[in-house]
Scaffold this motif. Structure first.
Motif, PDB file in Angstrom:
ATOM      1  N   LEU A  90      -6.800  78.933  78.970  1.00 22.77           N
ATOM      2  CA  LEU A  90      -5.564  79.702  79.138  1.00 22.77           C
ATOM      3  C   LEU A  90      -4.355  78.814  79.428  1.00 22.77           C
ATOM      4  O   LEU A  90      -3.315  79.316  79.863  1.00 22.77           O
ATOM      5  CB  LEU A  90      -5.722  80.724  80.271  1.00 22.77           C
ATOM      6  N   THR A  91      -4.467  77.526  79.173  1.00 26.78           N
ATOM      7  CA  THR A  91      -3.368  76.607  79.465  1.00 26.78           C
ATOM      8  C   THR A  91      -2.120  76.967  78.674  1.00 26.78           C
ATOM      9  O   THR A  91      -1.010  77.033  79.217  1.00 26.78           O
ATOM     10  CB  THR A  91      -3.787  75.168  79.166  1.00 26.78           C
ATOM     11  N   THR A  92      -2.279  77.207  77.376  1.00 28.70           N
ATOM     12  CA  THR A  92      -1.127  77.558  76.535  1.00 28.70           C
ATOM     13  C   THR A  92      -0.515  78.889  76.960  1.00 28.70           C
ATOM     14  O   THR A  92       0.719  79.041  76.968  1.00 28.70           O
ATOM     15  CB  THR A  92      -1.553  77.619  75.059  1.00 28.70           C
ATOM     16  N   THR A  93      -1.363  79.844  77.336  1.00 29.00           N
ATOM     17  CA  THR A  93      -0.862  81.147  77.783  1.00 29.00           C
ATOM     18  C   THR A  93      -0.021  81.009  79.046  1.00 29.00           C
ATOM     19  O   THR A  93       1.064  81.597  79.156  1.00 29.00           O
ATOM     20  CB  THR A  93      -2.030  82.100  78.023  1.00 29.00           C
ATOM     21  N   TYR A  94      -0.511  80.252  79.998  1.00 28.50           N
ATOM     22  CA  TYR A  94       0.247  80.033  81.238  1.00 28.50           C
ATOM     23  C   TYR A  94       1.553  79.300  80.951  1.00 28.50           C
ATOM     24  O   TYR A  94       2.586  79.589  81.577  1.00 28.50           O
ATOM     25  CB  TYR A  94      -0.588  79.241  82.239  1.00 28.50           C
ATOM     26  N   ARG A  95       1.537  78.368  80.033  1.00 22.55           N
ATOM     27  CA  ARG A  95       2.756  77.627  79.711  1.00 22.55           C
ATOM     28  C   ARG A  95       3.825  78.556  79.131  1.00 22.55           C
ATOM     29  O   ARG A  95       4.983  78.520  79.536  1.00 22.55           O
ATOM     30  CB  ARG A  95       2.432  76.511  78.720  1.00 22.55           C
ATOM     31  N   ARG A  96       3.425  79.404  78.199  1.00 23.39           N
ATOM     32  CA  ARG A  96       4.383  80.345  77.605  1.00 23.39           C
ATOM     33  C   ARG A  96       4.886  81.345  78.643  1.00 23.39           C
ATOM     34  O   ARG A  96       6.078  81.715  78.629  1.00 23.39           O
ATOM     35  CB  ARG A  96       3.728  81.068  76.435  1.00 23.39           C
ATOM     36  N   LEU A  97       3.998  81.789  79.521  1.00 26.08           N
ATOM     37  CA  LEU A  97       4.398  82.740  80.552  1.00 26.08           C
ATOM     38  C   LEU A  97       5.420  82.128  81.499  1.00 26.08           C
ATOM     39  O   LEU A  97       6.402  82.771  81.886  1.00 26.08           O
ATOM     40  CB  LEU A  97       3.165  83.219  81.321  1.00 26.08           C
ATOM     41  N   LYS A  98       5.222  80.867  81.867  1.00 24.04           N
ATOM     42  CA  LYS A  98       6.165  80.192  82.755  1.00 24.04           C
ATOM     43  C   LYS A  98       7.510  79.977  82.072  1.00 24.04           C
ATOM     44  O   LYS A  98       8.574  80.143  82.692  1.00 24.04           O
ATOM     45  CB  LYS A  98       5.577  78.861  83.220  1.00 24.04           C
ATOM     46  N   ILE A  99       7.482  79.620  80.797  1.00 25.84           N
ATOM     47  CA  ILE A  99       8.738  79.434  80.056  1.00 25.84           C
ATOM     48  C   ILE A  99       9.506  80.754  79.979  1.00 25.84           C
ATOM     49  O   ILE A  99      10.727  80.798  80.182  1.00 25.84           O
ATOM     50  CB  ILE A  99       8.450  78.875  78.652  1.00 25.84           C
ATOM     51  N   PHE A 100       8.798  81.841  79.686  1.00 25.52           N
ATOM     52  CA  PHE A 100       9.444  83.141  79.601  1.00 25.52           C
ATOM     53  C   PHE A 100      10.019  83.569  80.948  1.00 25.52           C
ATOM     54  O   PHE A 100      11.145  84.077  81.029  1.00 25.52           O
ATOM     55  CB  PHE A 100       8.438  84.184  79.107  1.00 25.52           C
ATOM     56  N   SER A 101       9.266  83.328  82.015  1.00 24.35           N
ATOM     57  CA  SER A 101       9.727  83.713  83.351  1.00 24.35           C
ATOM     58  C   SER A 101      10.970  82.930  83.751  1.00 24.35           C
ATOM     59  O   SER A 101      11.938  83.500  84.276  1.00 24.35           O
ATOM     60  CB  SER A 101       8.602  83.498  84.367  1.00 24.35           C
ATOM     61  N   LEU A 102      10.973  81.628  83.504  1.00 19.99           N
ATOM     62  CA  LEU A 102      12.150  80.825  83.839  1.00 19.99           C
ATOM     63  C   LEU A 102      13.352  81.211  82.978  1.00 19.99           C
ATOM     64  O   LEU A 102      14.490  81.207  83.455  1.00 19.99           O
ATOM     65  CB  LEU A 102      11.830  79.340  83.653  1.00 19.99           C
ATOM     66  N   SER A 103      13.099  81.558  81.727  1.00 18.42           N
ATOM     67  CA  SER A 103      14.197  81.953  80.836  1.00 18.42           C
ATOM     68  C   SER A 103      14.844  83.247  81.308  1.00 18.42           C
ATOM     69  O   SER A 103      16.078  83.359  81.352  1.00 18.42           O
ATOM     70  CB  SER A 103      13.677  82.102  79.403  1.00 18.42           C
TER      71      SER A 103
END
Length: 283
Positions: A90-103
């Motif tokens: 789930l590394t890629t999923t967490y990365r996208r989620l963090k990017i979306f949250s910060l955005s």
């Protein structure tokens, strides 16, 4: 448990539900470079794994040793083969989620001031505008903090370290785990004895670094006779991508064999791993 007579002495035992771990010693690494100073290990009876500076005069070497062929260059001996390295699915999923949250958080802070200047909101009282802006910023901030808390312990990469040198005198097991912060900054945590990794009650985490231990009485007497206690040992260290130490987890053993752990700096203590995907057990 075996106590060695060498400068690096360690206590070892397996961690069971009703037992505690033992003293362990850290791996001491040395890096050779010519003609610059040489890093050599210094493993004392109290603090293992520290490095000290020493100088060595360069000696003439054949050209083949100075510039070895590429096929002769091998990966570090302490790392496990690549096919045994664990990768979090789930590394890629967490990365996208963090990017979306910060955005979304950045967008909220950027758009909120418009509430006070848009003409269509001129009929709203000032208090209502402040309340609307506050709710928008609070909702975005809380969601971002929740994403950071959930994703902080997730392990993207896990490597087994081979039991060599001083480390083999202890439990013979060590792990290197890579996690990421909310801003996707890499954090590499090396646990020098996996016996200190215990199950945790924290949600979205599998293991945590233990807070304390109690050695069996026979081991306490043996260690006291050898002068191994009281002492301190570093159990885990957290580094950034550049290799700088950010924090460590240290255990202090008293004369009664009771070990109390404490945090120095900023060390990653919790880890989230899919245990069913591990190629072998950690102990």
């Amino acid at each position: 448990m075996k106590l060695s007579g060498s400068p690096v002495l360690r206590l070892s035992t397996r961690l069971r539900p009703c037992q505690f771990s033992s003293l362990t010693a850290r791996r001491c690494l040395g890096t050779l470079s010519r003609p610059t100073p040489l890093l050599v290990p210094r493993c004392g009876p109290l603090f293992s794994g520290r490095r000290c500076m020493a100088t060595q005069s360069p000696s003439p070497l054949p050209a083949s040793e100075v510039n070895p062929p590429k096929e002769a260059q091998k990966a570090p001996a302490e790392l496990a083969p690549e096919d045994e390295v664990y990768h979090g699915p789930l590394t890629t999923t967490y990365r996208r989620l963090k990017i979306f949250s910060l955005s979304t958080l950045s967008l909220t802070f950027a758009v909120t001031p418009l509430i006070f200047i848009i003409e269509t909101t001129s009929s709203l009282p000032v208090v209502a505008r402040f309340a609307l802006a506050g709710m928008a910023m609070a909702a975005s901030g809380v969601s971002t903090a929740l994403v950071a808390w959930v994703g902080r312990p997730y392990v993207a990469t896990l490597r087994w370290l081979k039991p060599e040198g001083a480390q083999a005198a202890g439990s013979g097991n060590a792990l290197e785990m890579t996690t990421y912060t909310l801003a996707w900054h890499q954090r590499i945590t090396t646990v020098y004895d996996t016996a200190f990794l215990v199950p945790t009650s924290r949600p979205f985490a599998t293991w945590e670094l233990a807070e304390g231990f109690k050695l069996p009485e026979d081991e306490v007497e043996r260690a006291r006779a050898e002068g191994l206690i009281p002492r301190e040992e570093t159990i885990a260290e957290t580094r950034n991508k550049a290799g700088e130490v950010l924090g460590s987890w240290v255990v202090s053993w008293d004369e009664n064999g009771v070990g109390t752990c404490r945090q120095i700096g900023k060390v990653v203590r919790y880890f989230n791993v899919h245990q069913e995907l591990l190629s072998r057990p950690i102990r």
